[in-house]
Every structure is written in structure tokens, then in C-alpha cells.
Design a protein around this motif. Structure first.
Motif, PDB file in Angstrom:
ATOM      1  N   GLY A 110       0.574  -0.855   0.276  1.00 36.35           N
ATOM      2  CA  GLY A 110       0.523  -0.100  -0.039  1.00 36.35           C
ATOM      3  C   GLY A 110       0.819   1.359  -0.004  1.00 36.35           C
ATOM      4  O   GLY A 110       0.627   2.124   0.223  1.00 36.35           O
ATOM      5  N   LEU A 111       2.046   0.485  -0.533  1.00 36.68           N
ATOM      6  CA  LEU A 111       2.993   2.326  -0.222  1.00 36.68           C
ATOM      7  C   LEU A 111       3.686   3.033  -1.078  1.00 36.68           C
ATOM      8  O   LEU A 111       4.971   3.254  -1.395  1.00 36.68           O
ATOM      9  N   GLY A 112       2.988   2.149  -2.402  1.00 38.67           N
ATOM     10  CA  GLY A 112       3.835   2.994  -3.744  1.00 38.67           C
ATOM     11  C   GLY A 112       3.281   3.753  -4.393  1.00 38.67           C
ATOM     12  O   GLY A 112       3.512   4.895  -6.067  1.00 38.67           O
ATOM     13  N   GLY A 113       2.349   5.107  -3.163  1.00 39.85           N
ATOM     14  CA  GLY A 113       2.338   6.084  -4.252  1.00 39.85           C
ATOM     15  C   GLY A 113       3.157   7.135  -4.725  1.00 39.85           C
ATOM     16  O   GLY A 113       3.733   7.049  -4.438  1.00 39.85           O
ATOM     17  N   LYS A 114       2.802   7.774  -5.726  1.00 41.16           N
ATOM     18  CA  LYS A 114       3.603   8.618  -6.333  1.00 41.16           C
ATOM     19  C   LYS A 114       2.659   9.732  -6.618  1.00 41.16           C
ATOM     20  O   LYS A 114       3.790  11.357  -7.014  1.00 41.16           O
ATOM     21  N   LEU A 115       1.830  10.029  -5.398  1.00 36.51           N
ATOM     22  CA  LEU A 115       0.810  11.396  -5.773  1.00 36.51           C
ATOM     23  C   LEU A 115       1.831  12.080  -4.773  1.00 36.51           C
ATOM     24  O   LEU A 115       1.539  11.301  -3.236  1.00 36.51           O
ATOM     25  N   ASN A 116       1.648  13.528  -3.871  1.00 36.46           N
ATOM     26  CA  ASN A 116       1.490  14.350  -2.776  1.00 36.46           C
ATOM     27  C   ASN A 116       1.154  15.246  -2.276  1.00 36.46           C
ATOM     28  O   ASN A 116       0.978  16.178  -1.681  1.00 36.46           O
ATOM     29  N   GLY A 117      -0.325  15.483  -2.837  1.00 35.53           N
ATOM     30  CA  GLY A 117      -1.356  16.098  -2.476  1.00 35.53           C
ATOM     31  C   GLY A 117      -2.185  15.658  -1.395  1.00 35.53           C
ATOM     32  O   GLY A 117      -1.761  14.935  -1.202  1.00 35.53           O
ATOM     33  N   LYS A 118      -3.021  16.186  -0.887  1.00 27.27           N
ATOM     34  CA  LYS A 118      -3.983  15.667   0.425  1.00 27.27           C
ATOM     35  C   LYS A 118      -5.367  15.568  -0.529  1.00 27.27           C
ATOM     36  O   LYS A 118      -5.648  16.405  -1.264  1.00 27.27           O
ATOM     37  N   TYR A 119      -6.580  15.593   0.986  1.00 27.54           N
ATOM     38  CA  TYR A 119      -7.457  15.766   0.442  1.00 27.54           C
ATOM     39  C   TYR A 119      -8.479  15.867   1.947  1.00 27.54           C
ATOM     40  O   TYR A 119      -8.080  16.189   2.105  1.00 27.54           O
ATOM     41  N   MET A 120     -10.191  16.071   0.889  1.00 27.61           N
ATOM     42  CA  MET A 120     -10.540  16.153   2.237  1.00 27.61           C
ATOM     43  C   MET A 120     -12.232  15.439   2.015  1.00 27.61           C
ATOM     44  O   MET A 120     -12.581  15.774   1.273  1.00 27.61           O
ATOM     45  N   MET A 121     -12.190  15.276   3.239  1.00 26.61           N
ATOM     46  CA  MET A 121     -13.323  14.668   2.333  1.00 26.61           C
ATOM     47  C   MET A 121     -14.529  15.481   3.595  1.00 26.61           C
ATOM     48  O   MET A 121     -14.628  15.865   5.030  1.00 26.61           O
ATOM     49  N   SER A 122     -16.029  15.690   2.835  1.00 29.17           N
ATOM     50  CA  SER A 122     -17.658  16.186   3.151  1.00 29.17           C
ATOM     51  C   SER A 122     -18.694  14.801   3.035  1.00 29.17           C
ATOM     52  O   SER A 122     -19.066  14.652   1.640  1.00 29.17           O
TER      53      SER A 122
END
Length: 194
Positions: A110-122
Motif C-alpha cells: 500500500g506504499l507505492g503512491g506517486k502523488l503528494n497532494g491532500k484530500y478532504m472528505m465532506s
């Protein structure tokens, strides 16, 4: 944080047309536009191209998604979107597979991510606020809102996104407090996007 990708995860039903979720999306879009952010959107009710959606995730500094809580998760159309877009994104565009290597086949799942943004749930939910974080409420048995939404948190973590605080509107069908929710929502955005 300049690029905001907004996802409307609502699925329409005769008893739930999505007006509250749409209103929250409109408020979020207006907020981000007024702050000078670039905004792209996707709505589950619309057709989408998987490759274009992957590009939106790669472009985004923040993914903001609005969803109802449907049977302790997101709507089936949003889940379908995740299955289609995230599965293709896992093939190298958004992550390097599942993060494991031939040298260490049992580590770093699960640690192969290539993105470095953020997310917010509403999230809009029919559950009252008092149903969460309370061991005396035996259905949720003391879990928090984010505990319940853990699968979505893990989906975004998979691609390297960092979480921002979750917003939740409670009891939206039986005991709605819409004006209060709108006020809390504006405060939530203002606090987290200075």
C-alpha cells in the motif's frame, strides 16, 4: 495548494435527490474560486473518461470529495468510479502497483503512491452526531466518523495523499440543521484553506 479537484459522489434516489450534497459542492466551488484556486469537477451522475480522471488526480493539490454516507460507505456509483479510476491509476500513473518489490515481497504493501497532494472528505449522514464516539451507542460501539470512513482514507493513502480534517453534516433526513451545517461548512473550509 492551488489546484482543487472536486468530486460529487452523490447517487440520486427518489427519496434522496442530492440537493444538500449539490449545495455543499456549490459552496465549496464558490469558496475555492473566490480564493483564486483552479477548480476541476467530476459528478457521479455524469459520464467520465478514466484517463481524464487520472489526470485530474495527478493535477490536484487537493482532492475535495462530497459524498453521502450510504450503508456505512460511499454510494455505489462513487465506488464504481473508485474501482475503475483507481484500478487503472495503480498501473503506474498514480502508484507503482501495491508498493511491494521483488526484493521485499512481504513489505510496504500500500506504499507505492506517486502523488503528494491532500484530500478532504465532506460527508452527509442520517446518523446523529451522538451516534459516534460513544461506547454507549452500541451500533457504532464508540467508533469515530473517521473510523467508519477508514476504507476511503486508505484508498487515498494508497496513492500518497495526506488527509485533511473531515467535515460531516449529521442527521440530514430526520433532524436536519441545514443552515447550521452550511455555517459549519464555511468555517471548516476557511480554517483549513487559509
Amino acid at each position: 495548494m492551488k489546484n482543487i479537484f472536486i468530486i460529487n459522489g452523490h447517487q440520486k434516489y427518489p427519496f434522496s435527490e442530492g440537493k444538500l450534497n449539490s449545495s455543499l459542492i456549490e459552496k465549496a466551488e464558490k469558496f475555492f474560486n473566490n480564493k483564486g484556486f483552479s477548480v476541476k469537477k467530476t459528478t457521479m451522475e455524469d459520464n467520465y473518461d478514466i484517463n481524464e480522471e487520472i489526470e485530474k488526480f495527478k493535477w490536484a493539490d487537493v482532492v475535495f470529495f462530497q459524498t453521502p454516507l450510504n450503508w456505512m460507505g460511499v454510494s455505489w456509483s462513487f465506488k464504481k468510479y473508485i474501482d475503475e479510476v483507481f484500478s487503472m491509476g495503480m498501473m503506474g500513473e498514480m502508484s507503482d502497483g501495491d508498493g511491494r518489490s521483488k526484493e521485499a515481497p512481504k513489505k510496504n504493501y500500500g506504499l507505492g503512491g506517486k502523488l503528494n497532494g491532500k484530500y478532504m472528505m465532506s460527508v452527509t449522514a442520517n446518523a446523529p452526531k451522538e451516534a459516534f464516539n460513544n461506547p454507549n451507542e452500541t451500533f457504532f460501539n464508540g467508533i469515530s466518523e473517521d473510523d467508519l470512513l477508514k476504507p476511503m482514507h486508505l484508498n487515498f493513502k494508497w496513492f500518497g495523499f495526506e488527509t485533511m480534517p473531515t467535515f460531516m453534516a449529521y442527521d440530514v433526513m430526520k433532524n436536519p440543521e441545514i443552515e447550521s451545517d452550511f455555517k459549519r461548512f464555511e468555517e471548516h473550509l476557511t480554517t483549513n484553506f487559509k
